[in-house]
Design an enzyme around this catalytic site. Sequence first.
Site, PDB file in Angstrom:
ATOM      1  CD  GLU A 121       3.063   7.465   0.753  1.00  0.00           C
ATOM      2  OE1 GLU A 121       3.281   6.290   1.017  1.00  0.00           O
ATOM      3  OE2 GLU A 121       2.616   8.192   1.567  1.00  0.00           O
ATOM      4  CD  GLU A 180      -1.766   2.499   1.773  1.00  0.00           C
ATOM      5  OE1 GLU A 180      -0.999   3.029   0.921  1.00  0.00           O
ATOM      6  OE2 GLU A 180      -2.214   2.503   2.866  1.00  0.00           O
TER       7      GLU A 180
END
Length: 510
Positions: A188, A179
């Site tokens: 990210e 995730e």
Amino acid sequence: MDDDVRSDDEISQEMEPEEQPRHFRPPGSGGHDRNGEARRNFGEDFEDHFWVPPRLADKPCDLVEAVNDFHYAMINDQPRNEFYYECLQRAIIPGVSIVLEIGTGSGVLAMLAVRLGARRVVAIEASTNLAELAKKNFEENGLSEKIEIIMGMSTEISSEQVKKAVGVQDQLPNVIVSELFGTLLLGESALEYLRDARERLACPNARIIPPRGTQYAAIVECADVHAITSAANYRGISLRHINLLQDTSSVVFTKQYGFRFSSVSSTFLSQPLPIFQVDFAHDIPGMLSYNTTTSTAANYDLTSFQNIFVPPYYLTARRQDNKDTFSCQKYINFNATADGIAHCVLVFWQVSIGLGPNAADWERPQHPLTMSTDPRSTINNFARDMQWGQAIQLLEDIHAARIAEQNNPQAALTRQPSLLTIQKGDSLHLGIRFSADSVVLQFELLHSSAFIQQYQHLLTSTTTTNGDPLLPPRTPSTPEEEVELDTSEEDHALPEEEHFQDQKPRRLRN
């Protein structure tokens, strides 16, 4: 070591110093806090006469900060937990599957994988403190015998370490779960980590959880956003010069502004526009802004972008600084769905499994599953807005600003930004610029008449005015190419004892 598996040393040696990865590193991943200072214990931040619970006093500051900043919100995002549980259920073959988790945090996904029958789980965690916390959770739940944790960045771990953790000679994981999403889908550096894991740390054709995602943007009228991002005159007092500082260039997270977008009154002036799609099992870093040391503008084939960008669009690529780096910008044509003032672009994402024509058979034994940060689907999910939320970029009438600059460059320096008013049915063009690492976005909104006036060369030639290659406009060739967006409210929940959490800080990146 297999001939086709590169070690981390080999990867580093292939790069010049300036080419070393610039991707996101979570706090606590290098023995220092996010400011680069040596770690401090939580109790050291208080004066001696302040009381600090003994359970906290000797804990690292960055661990306490991370858990309190977003972990609790993540724990209580029940639809998120259920999404991953069901995804893992589809990917795992009980007694056979070996699962690699990137960024285990407290170990939630690793433990779910074991409960669903994974033969073995290798959990990677960059933060030493979180890795120790995960170990305690594995022991607490009686699952430590089936989960091996490796401390370090996944990009700095060798395939030999993973094979050793698997415990079966020359066998690598066949399922990867992570995730790695920020407020922006690629915020990210998900593709950097997943590509590296696919190539070095897992079997070929490993099942990726989740398999794909789509970044969306919508044009929104929101008086409350305007009220906290501009200065109105008061009692005849002009505050015009303050408005010269209004930032209409940066994408900013709603969490940075300190509010939930779903809690303020707003009107969508467009349908959600799919900006790009990501296949986490195949796509590569920098896919939105091609970066290579071998290609040149003369021989680079822009049609490779056609599976990434959702039509219709116009796409350009530009060579920068005499280097083989191509910055990309895309233009989407659409019609306004309501009258209003275009205060901002609202940015959110959706990840999915079993959705679309490219979904593998293992993904869809039943209906597709989605997880979204669309504020219309998170209105009853306070936790999701507190961990991810959405992003916005303020808008101004950029066409009027450019005309003013052409007519009087000096006066343009003190010209206030003006708002763009649109009417239902108006033909509009949304421009999107992508940074070299595909992480940062920038938007501009134009009436189509202004777009044609400003970018006529895009409509009539195969190169830009600088001679750069241009991908001609493209429309969907089949109905299946249209992207589906699930805006329904998610109401799944796990039993109370299975309220788990994952890892990862939400870093603001503008």
